[in-house]
Every structure is written in structure tokens, then in C-alpha cells.
Design an enzyme around this catalytic site. Structure first.
Site, PDB file in Angstrom:
ATOM      1  N   THR A   1    -103.730  72.651 -60.109  1.00 30.11           N
ATOM      2  CA  THR A   1    -102.268  72.421 -59.761  1.00 30.11           C
ATOM      3  C   THR A   1    -101.382  72.432 -60.811  1.00 30.11           C
ATOM      4  O   THR A   1    -101.604  71.417 -61.769  1.00 30.11           O
ATOM      5  CB  THR A   1    -102.072  71.352 -58.715  1.00 30.11           C
ATOM      6  OG1 THR A   1    -102.990  71.991 -57.626  1.00 30.11           O
ATOM      7  CG2 THR A   1    -100.683  70.988 -58.326  1.00 30.11           C
TER       8      THR A   1
ATOM      9  N   ASN B   1    -112.338  66.683 -53.041  1.00 30.31           N
ATOM     10  CA  ASN B   1    -111.236  65.716 -53.538  1.00 30.31           C
ATOM     11  C   ASN B   1    -110.249  65.044 -52.593  1.00 30.31           C
ATOM     12  O   ASN B   1    -109.139  64.635 -52.588  1.00 30.31           O
ATOM     13  CB  ASN B   1    -110.233  66.713 -54.319  1.00 30.31           C
ATOM     14  CG  ASN B   1    -111.173  67.193 -55.661  1.00 30.31           C
ATOM     15  OD1 ASN B   1    -112.090  66.786 -55.821  1.00 30.31           O
ATOM     16  ND2 ASN B   1    -110.376  67.945 -56.612  1.00 30.31           N
TER      17      ASN B   1
ATOM     18  N   TYR C   1    -108.900  66.214 -49.484  1.00 30.57           N
ATOM     19  CA  TYR C   1    -108.086  66.816 -48.686  1.00 30.57           C
ATOM     20  C   TYR C   1    -108.819  67.228 -47.225  1.00 30.57           C
ATOM     21  O   TYR C   1    -109.832  66.767 -46.839  1.00 30.57           O
ATOM     22  CB  TYR C   1    -107.719  68.111 -49.407  1.00 30.57           C
ATOM     23  CG  TYR C   1    -107.026  67.744 -50.857  1.00 30.57           C
ATOM     24  CD1 TYR C   1    -105.837  67.229 -50.687  1.00 30.57           C
ATOM     25  CD2 TYR C   1    -107.639  67.968 -51.990  1.00 30.57           C
ATOM     26  CE1 TYR C   1    -105.005  66.683 -51.792  1.00 30.57           C
ATOM     27  CE2 TYR C   1    -106.799  67.472 -53.383  1.00 30.57           C
ATOM     28  CZ  TYR C   1    -105.759  67.041 -52.998  1.00 30.57           C
ATOM     29  OH  TYR C   1    -104.954  66.529 -54.214  1.00 30.57           O
TER      30      TYR C   1
HETATM   31  C1  FMN Z   1    -103.820  69.433 -63.987  1.00 27.93           C
HETATM   32  C2  FMN Z   1    -104.742  69.273 -62.932  1.00 27.93           C
HETATM   33  C3  FMN Z   1    -104.835  69.846 -61.709  1.00 27.93           C
HETATM   34  C4  FMN Z   1    -105.713  70.129 -60.825  1.00 27.93           C
HETATM   35  N1  FMN Z   1    -105.562  70.496 -59.734  1.00 27.93           N
HETATM   36  C5  FMN Z   1    -106.680  71.015 -58.890  1.00 27.93           C
HETATM   37  C6  FMN Z   1    -106.534  71.710 -57.773  1.00 27.93           C
HETATM   38  O1  FMN Z   1    -105.544  72.063 -57.232  1.00 27.93           O
HETATM   39  N2  FMN Z   1    -107.801  71.926 -56.905  1.00 27.93           N
HETATM   40  C7  FMN Z   1    -108.931  71.408 -57.266  1.00 27.93           C
HETATM   41  O2  FMN Z   1    -109.770  71.597 -56.524  1.00 27.93           O
HETATM   42  N3  FMN Z   1    -108.980  70.556 -58.373  1.00 27.93           N
HETATM   43  C8  FMN Z   1    -107.950  70.348 -59.040  1.00 27.93           C
HETATM   44  N4  FMN Z   1    -108.129  69.562 -60.360  1.00 27.93           N
HETATM   45  C9  FMN Z   1    -109.600  69.508 -60.820  1.00 27.93           C
HETATM   46  C10 FMN Z   1    -110.126  70.436 -61.727  1.00 27.93           C
HETATM   47  O3  FMN Z   1    -110.262  71.410 -61.031  1.00 27.93           O
HETATM   48  C11 FMN Z   1    -111.579  69.941 -62.383  1.00 27.93           C
HETATM   49  O4  FMN Z   1    -112.383  69.791 -61.310  1.00 27.93           O
HETATM   50  C12 FMN Z   1    -111.230  68.779 -63.019  1.00 27.93           C
HETATM   51  O5  FMN Z   1    -110.261  68.807 -63.894  1.00 27.93           O
HETATM   52  C13 FMN Z   1    -112.504  68.273 -63.932  1.00 27.93           C
HETATM   53  O6  FMN Z   1    -112.708  69.146 -64.734  1.00 27.93           O
HETATM   54  P1  FMN Z   1    -112.495  68.975 -66.658  1.00 27.93           P
HETATM   55  O7  FMN Z   1    -113.026  67.696 -66.989  1.00 27.93           O
HETATM   56  O8  FMN Z   1    -113.094  70.078 -67.385  1.00 27.93           O
HETATM   57  O9  FMN Z   1    -111.045  69.181 -66.774  1.00 27.93           O
HETATM   58  C14 FMN Z   1    -107.033  69.534 -61.164  1.00 27.93           C
HETATM   59  C15 FMN Z   1    -107.396  68.987 -62.446  1.00 27.93           C
HETATM   60  C16 FMN Z   1    -106.357  69.086 -63.290  1.00 27.93           C
HETATM   61  C17 FMN Z   1    -106.353  68.265 -64.872  1.00 27.93           C
END
Ligand code: FMN
Length: 370
Positions: A29, A187, A189
Site C-alpha cells: 500500500t 494480516n 483483514y
Molecule cells: C509500505 C508497505 C505497505 C504494505 N502493504 C501491504 C498490502 O497492501 N497488502 C499486503 O498483503 N501486505 C502489505 N505489506 C506487507 C508486504 O507485502 C511484505 O509482506 C512485508 O513488507 C514483508 O516483506 P519485507 O520484509 O521484504 O519488506 C506492506 C508492506 C509495506 C512495507
């Protein structure tokens, strides 16, 4: 490491899609949809197209109906203008050689009356996510965080209507040119609010037994298969162990292995496991991952604080097919090229993650320019 022996750069067949590498950009997001109307725009198209070298992009969560919206400035996939906006994005990604799924989102109880025209949010049950904040725009236009409002429990006929909304959202996604859809069942929802025992106190066919708590997941997933017209164009995101947004389950291994079996029976293309969201990153034992592999015949994607090294190890151990890199993709539009070269990564700026314009979205430099 030579290009041909690097596990991250082996091609992969996801259904009938040919992915050039094992690297996924997971849903993130970024809260930059055009107002009024929460419409995806050219700026977002540029951002996604810059990241088209991912094997697969999953879009930021996009809400399927007005009651499914939980955060200011997030895009919907409900109105004709929103579908037209998303079409610009899928065209830009395809023109840049990429593939993109839409993450279909209904936040359920994680919303606020100010985002819902004064209505209370809905959930499996009238259980508030206490201590959990959602992102709103104050009446003067400045952003702020507020405690999620108390939800009301959905009536059975309303549950059926939401399943129909998901089916329509999947049709909209295909009409917008997406390669498929990912159900956001992670997460905390709405779908997660049915699955996890501590968020669901229903006593009808949608609560109580494990089979009943998985019923909404099954019905929505089936609706997405119908809406896309192809089960290979459907994936599902699950978060077995995180306690994000107040959702947790008393016996996650049993619950999520049953969910994986069910999704295998429906025949979806992939399950996308969210191991971490920000700092909430409980250790997920490899034994659990191997059981998921045994339970589900399709593709398994894992996300959560992966580095190139950990990703290669996961692929080598065989419990993952694809690895998602979230925050690294925020700051590195050319992440695959950097991982391949072992090049340093830009770090992301937390202040520009949600809301704002091009700064912090499309102005991170690629390697050649850095
Ligand atoms: C800015 C931001 C927005 C996110 N929005 C969503 C989202 O809309 N839907 C979702 O399933 N996960 C969302 N996540 C989680 C990410 O998809 C991911 O699972 C999480 O960042 C862990 O991965 P990473 O450690 O490589 O960042 C978001 C994460 C970040 C950093």
C-alpha cells in the site's frame, strides 16, 4: 555466481505465465490514488512499470467495495473510473515486459466510520481490534492515525453479498488487464477475521469449527475462480503466525494446513505466505513450511525480511518456489539486477511510504544512475 546457476534467476512457470526469475514484488500500500474517487493514476503506473523486472508484481491492496476501504487514499477496483485507472497500470507494466496480479482487499473491522460515510465497519463478529490504528485523512486534509472503530457482525445474507463483490472485483481486475488476482486473506483483514479463532465468535455456519471458520475463505476463493474464469489466475495470501491487527489463532499450524489443503482442492495457482509485516516477524519453523509444501500442490511464495542469500537458501531447500522482497523493492526499482550483481541496495525512507507524490515513490535511482 553465474546467471544460469543462480537459483533466483531460474525461470518459473506459474500456471501459463512464464516468469523470468523467482523474485516477486509483494503487495504494498502506498496511498497515492487520485482524489476524489480513489482512482489509480499515471504516477502509480510509472512506479509499477519501473519495477517490471520482477518475475511477478502483486499490486497494493485494492478494495472491492466501499465498505471494504480502511485507509485514506488507497485505490479501489469497484468503480468504472478505478478499473480504467488500473488499466493504465497493467498496460505500463506489460509494455515494460512485466506481469501483475491485483491484490483484492476488504479490510473488514480495520476501518473507521470517517472512511465509511459514517457507517460502522463490518466483520465476522462484533469484536473490536483494540489498540489498532487505521490511517485517515482529517477534515483539513492532513493524515492521521485513529483507533479502528467497533465493527458489527455481518448477517449471513451480507456475507453472500460480499462473496458476490469479490467475484465482481475479479471480473473487474481481468477487465483492467491484470494477469490474475491475489486474495488478501492475511494480516488481520476481513477473510483473516473469519479464519482466526480469536477474531471469530460466530455460532452459525461461518464460525465455531475449523471447517466453518474456513467457509468464507473457500467461498471467496471459489468466487475469484469464477470471476477470473481460470483457477491458475488466482492466488491467496495467508499469514499463519503474525498477530498483526489483532488477529491470531489458537492453533495456527492446524488451521493453516487445513486452509492450504482446501486451497489445493480448489486448485488455485499459489499461496503467498506473509511471514513478517514490519517488525512483527515470528519465527516460522522449516518443519511447518515443509508441511505446507506437502499439503498444497501449487506454487508457494514466501515474504518477510528476505535477503538474496536467505532467498537462495529457501529455494535450495525446496519449500519455496518464489520469494517476495517488499521494502527492498520500495527503494530499488531495479532490484533483480542489483541482486544478480550483488550490488548495494538503496534504503527506503519511512516518511514517504504512505501518501504524497512522486518523491519516495518513483524517484529512487536505478543502479546505472546511482
Ligand atoms: C509500505 C508497505 C505497505 C504494505 N502493504 C501491504 C498490502 O497492501 N497488502 C499486503 O498483503 N501486505 C502489505 N505489506 C506487507 C508486504 O507485502 C511484505 O509482506 C512485508 O513488507 C514483508 O516483506 P519485507 O520484509 O521484504 O519488506 C506492506 C508492506 C509495506 C512495507
Amino acid at each position: 555466481m553465474s546467471a544460469t546457476s543462480d537459483a533466483l534467476f531460474q525461470p518459473y512457470a506459474l500456471g501459463d505465465l512464464e516468469l523470468p526469475n523467482r523474485i516477486v514484488m509483494p503487495p504494498m500500500t502506498r496511498s497515492r490514488a487520485s482524489q476524489p474517487g480513489d482512482v489509480p493514476n499515471e504516477l502509480m503506473a510509472e512506479y509499477y512499470a519501473q519495477r517490471a523486472s520482477a518475475g511477478l508484481i502483486v499490486s497494493e491492496g485494492t478494495w472491492i467495495s466501499p465498505l471494504g476501504k480502511g485507509y485514506a487514499w488507497t485505490p479501489g477496483i469497484h468503480s468504472p473510473a478505478q478499473v480504467a485507472g488500473w488499466r493504465k497500470i497493467t498496460q505500463a507494466v506489460h509494455a515494460a515486459g512485466g506481469r501483475i496480479f491485483a491484490q483484492l482487499w476488504h479490510v473488514g473491522r480495520l476501518s473507521h466510520t470517517s472512511l465509511l460515510d459514517g457507517h460502522a465497519p463490518v466483520s465476522s463478529s462484533a469484536i473490536q481490534a483494540e489498540g489498532v490504528n487505521v490511517f485517515i485523512a482529517e477534515s483539513n486534509g492532513t493524515p492521521g492515525f485513529v483507533q479502528a472503530s467497533k465493527p458489527r457482525a455481518l448477517k449471513v445474507e451480507e456475507i453472500h453479498a460480499i462473496v458476490d463483490d469479490y467475484r465482481q472485483a475479479a471480473r473487474n481486475a481481468m477487465a483492467a488487464g491484470f494477469d490474475g488476482v491475489e486474495l488478501h486473506a492475511a494480516n488481520g483483514y476481513l477473510v483473516n477475521q473469519f479464519i482466526d479463532s480469536n477474531a471469530n465468535d460466530r455460532t452459525d455456519a461461518y464460525g465455531g469449527s475449523l471447517e466453518n471458520r474456513l467457509r468464507f475463505l473457500a467461498e471467496v476463493t471459489q468466487a475469484l475462480v469464477e470471476g477470473t474464469g481460470d483457477r491458475r489466475r488466482v492466488g491467496v495470501r495467508l499469514a499463519p503466525l503474525t498477530t498483526l491487527n489483532g488477529c491470531s489463532d489458537a492453533d495456527p499450524e492446524t488451521t493453516y494446513l487445513a486452509a492450504a489443503k482446501l486451497l489445493g482442492t480448489i486448485g488455485v495457482a499459489y499461496i503467498h505466505i506473509a511471514e513478517a509485516d514490519w517488525d512483527d516477524a515470528p519465527h516460522m519453523p522449516v518443519a511447518f513450511k515443509q508441511k505446507l509444501r506437502a499439503a498444497f500442490p501449487g506454487t508457494l511464495i514466501y515474504a518477510g525480511k528476505y535477503t538474496a542469500e536467505r532467498a537462495r537458501a529457501a529455494l535450495g531447500e525446496g519449500w519455496a518456489d518464489l520469494i517476495a522482497f517488499g521494502r527492498p523493492f520500495v527503494a530499488n526499482p531495479d532490484l533483480p539486477a542489483r541482486l544478480r550483481a550483488g550490488a548495494p541496495l538503496n534504503t527506503h525512507d519511512r516518511a514517504t511510504l504512505f501518501g504524497g507524490g512522486a518523491h519516495g515513490l518513483t524517484d529512487y535511482p536505478a543502479l546505472a544512475a546511482a
